[in-house]
Design a protein around this motif. Structure first.
Motif, PDB file in Angstrom:
ATOM      1  N   GLU A 191       0.845  -1.349   0.047  1.00  0.00           N
ATOM      2  CA  GLU A 191      -0.110  -0.009   0.042  1.00  0.00           C
ATOM      3  C   GLU A 191       0.893   1.215  -0.170  1.00  0.00           C
ATOM      4  OE1 GLU A 191      -2.545  -0.095   3.209  1.00  0.00           O
ATOM      5  OE2 GLU A 191      -3.808  -1.877   2.639  1.00  0.00           O
ATOM      6  N   ILE A 192       0.778   2.014  -1.079  1.00  0.00           N
ATOM      7  CA  ILE A 192       1.693   3.274  -1.206  1.00  0.00           C
ATOM      8  C   ILE A 192       0.794   4.371  -1.024  1.00  0.00           C
ATOM      9  CG2 ILE A 192       3.323   4.282  -2.748  1.00  0.00           C
ATOM     10  CD1 ILE A 192       3.544   1.437  -4.289  1.00  0.00           C
ATOM     11  N   VAL A 219       0.222  -1.970 -10.674  1.00  0.00           N
ATOM     12  CA  VAL A 219      -0.157  -0.909  -9.834  1.00  0.00           C
ATOM     13  C   VAL A 219      -1.691  -0.461 -10.220  1.00  0.00           C
ATOM     14  CG1 VAL A 219       0.470   1.338  -8.851  1.00  0.00           C
ATOM     15  CG2 VAL A 219       2.224   0.215  -9.641  1.00  0.00           C
ATOM     16  N   ILE A 220      -2.564  -0.417  -9.278  1.00  0.00           N
ATOM     17  CA  ILE A 220      -3.776   0.048  -9.469  1.00  0.00           C
ATOM     18  C   ILE A 220      -4.005   1.410  -8.547  1.00  0.00           C
ATOM     19  CG2 ILE A 220      -4.721  -1.865 -10.302  1.00  0.00           C
ATOM     20  CD1 ILE A 220      -6.169  -2.061  -7.500  1.00  0.00           C
ATOM     21  N   ILE A 221      -4.902   2.451  -8.847  1.00  0.00           N
ATOM     22  CA  ILE A 221      -4.918   3.467  -8.070  1.00  0.00           C
ATOM     23  C   ILE A 221      -6.359   3.388  -7.503  1.00  0.00           C
ATOM     24  CG2 ILE A 221      -5.065   5.935  -8.118  1.00  0.00           C
ATOM     25  CD1 ILE A 221      -3.272   5.992 -10.612  1.00  0.00           C
ATOM     26  N   GLN A 222      -6.538   3.395  -6.125  1.00  0.00           N
ATOM     27  CA  GLN A 222      -7.635   3.605  -5.337  1.00  0.00           C
ATOM     28  C   GLN A 222      -7.873   5.098  -4.786  1.00  0.00           C
ATOM     29  OE1 GLN A 222      -8.019   0.504  -2.524  1.00  0.00           O
ATOM     30  NE2 GLN A 222      -8.726  -1.102  -4.011  1.00  0.00           N
ATOM     31  N   LEU A 234      -2.015   4.098  -4.082  1.00  0.00           N
ATOM     32  CA  LEU A 234      -1.708   3.146  -4.928  1.00  0.00           C
ATOM     33  C   LEU A 234      -1.543   1.810  -4.230  1.00  0.00           C
ATOM     34  CD1 LEU A 234       1.354   5.040  -6.504  1.00  0.00           C
ATOM     35  CD2 LEU A 234      -1.161   5.296  -7.218  1.00  0.00           C
ATOM     36  N   ILE A 235      -2.463   0.631  -4.995  1.00  0.00           N
ATOM     37  CA  ILE A 235      -2.101  -0.709  -4.348  1.00  0.00           C
ATOM     38  C   ILE A 235      -1.128  -1.518  -5.530  1.00  0.00           C
ATOM     39  CG2 ILE A 235      -3.162  -2.752  -3.896  1.00  0.00           C
ATOM     40  CD1 ILE A 235      -3.771  -0.260  -2.142  1.00  0.00           C
ATOM     41  N   ALA A 236       0.026  -2.010  -5.030  1.00  0.00           N
ATOM     42  CA  ALA A 236       0.780  -2.432  -5.898  1.00  0.00           C
ATOM     43  C   ALA A 236       1.262  -3.797  -5.922  1.00  0.00           C
ATOM     44  CB  ALA A 236       2.400  -1.985  -5.675  1.00  0.00           C
TER      45      ALA A 236
END
Length: 394
Positions: free
Chosen positions: A111-112, A226-229, A237-239
């Motif tokens: 979790e970024i 990577v997806i953006i939430q 960012l969820i990587a």
């Protein structure tokens, strides 16, 4: 009054928390003095009742508390849906991963969180996502053809734009591979041609093709997707993958809130205390997701047992169970004869301090009232005391 009643029972931190809660409660509602005293007395009563009694078998209780609900867990995964899709291991498989101290989780997730300049802007969040997501040549290639003397790569303009990669970057990367002469023209920028120095056979041609397609163009090693939430008013960012050390160096990322489910990586980068906190958090998340209510103190005890030596140990033959001081306790777990022979060869002794070894010997176990030992020395009784006792009897 509160301080007098709680003094000696709680730490200063707990006292301050209770005091602040009571102050907040009295400010919200109008309470009489006797009502405040009743609340304080109830707080103290509940706190004392929650304390562990001396001699309590906390390990056994914690093991049962965690073991019984885990039998009700389902073998399922959580599905992330977004621009790209991947799964996260949850339930029993994830719990086994944690207590077995697997070096790498099956589905490492990071979790970024972003800093104040980037977390409110979707475009800035996308820029950082492009920067950290590993992009291979196969991700931007529309088609690849290889012959015995040359290789042709056709690039996808849409993917180049999406990944933020220039054709010049691809050309320079291919030149650094030293597999042949790279030809590229601005007239037809999406086609790159590689001429081999000598003719290759089919086996070597396939190896070259695989090498070229797996060439990394940009991104952080270990971060696959990577997806953006959007969480509240900020973007996160969820990587898929983890690499805390490299991610912390990237501008725009809030390194203080960076988190991964890879416990061993947390230990390597942030230390054993951070790894202990991660074990507690990960186990609690698994149980909460399954709707299972387990006292946090049992989870904390398990995490303490796994980390008190300064490194993460599994709860098994290669860790906690296999490293006990007692020879008999080790022998009762697995490989009985081998453990006894090893102990005999090393000249080990067993002082019978634990529970398992005392059960084997048929002795009282050191739990509950069994922890109390009474020593009496009749020779130390003073003669005067004996004479006084005889006189009183007469």
């Amino acid at each position: 009054m509160l301080k007098e009643k709680l003094e000696g029972y709680v730490s200063p931190q707990v006292y301050n928390e209770v005091r602040d809660k009571l102050i907040e409660l009295t400010n919200k509602t109008e309470l009489y003095e006797n009502e405040v005293e009743a609340i304080i007395s109830e707080v103290i009563r509940r706190y004392r009742s929650s304390m562990i009694e001396p001699g309590e078998a906390v390990g056994t209780v914690a093991a049962q508390s965690l073991g019984e609900p885990s039998t009700q867990m389902t073998l399922r995964v959580f599905h992330y849906a977004g621009l790209r899709e991947y799964n996260v291991t949850l339930g029993l498989p994830r719990l086994i991963e944690i207590v077995d101290a697997r070096k790498k989780p099956e589905t490492p997730i990071t979790e970024i969180y972003l800093d104040d300049d980037h977390k409110y802007d979707e475009e800035k969040a996308k820029e950082i996502a492009r920067t950290i997501e590993t992009t291979l040549l196969e991700n931007i290639a529309k088609g690849v053809s290889i012959e015995l003397t040359e290789m042709n790569i056709e690039l996808d303009q849409e993917m180049l734009s999406d990944k933020g990669i220039a054709v010049e970057t691809v050309v320079e990367t291919l030149k650094s591979l030293n597999i042949g002469e790279v030809e590229w023209s601005e007239d037809n920028p999406l086609v790159i041609r590689i001429l081999f120095e000598e003719e290759v056979d089919y086996v070597k041609a396939e190896k070259i093709r695989q090498k070229v397609l797996s060439t990394k163009l940009k991104g952080v090693k270990g971060i696959k997707k990577v997806i953006i939430q959007k969480r509240g008013n900020e973007y996160v960012l969820i990587a898929e993958g983890s690499n805390l050390e490299e991610l912390m160096k990237i501008p725009g990322i809030d390194h203080k809130r960076l988190y991964t489910n890879n416990v061993f990586e947390i230990e390597r980068v942030l230390g054993i205390e951070a790894a202990r906190a991660a074990i507690i958090r990960e186990i609690k998340n698994v149980l909460d997701d399954q709707g299972l209510d387990v006292d946090t103190r049992h989870i904390i005890l398990l995490a303490d047992i796994m980390t008190w030596t300064g490194h993460i140990r599994q709860v098994g033959r290669m860790g906690v169970a296999g490293e006990k001081q007692s020879v008999l306790a080790r022998a009762t777990f697995e490989m009985t004869v081998q453990k006894l022979l090893e102990a005999a060869a090393m000249g080990e002794s067993d002082r019978l301090y634990g529970i398992t070894e005392n059960i084997i010997m048929g002795q009282v176990i050191p739990v509950g009232t069994g922890m109390v030992q009474i020593y009496m020395f009749p020779t130390l009784i003073k003669p005067e005391a004996s004479e006084e006792k005889e006189g009183s009897e007469q």
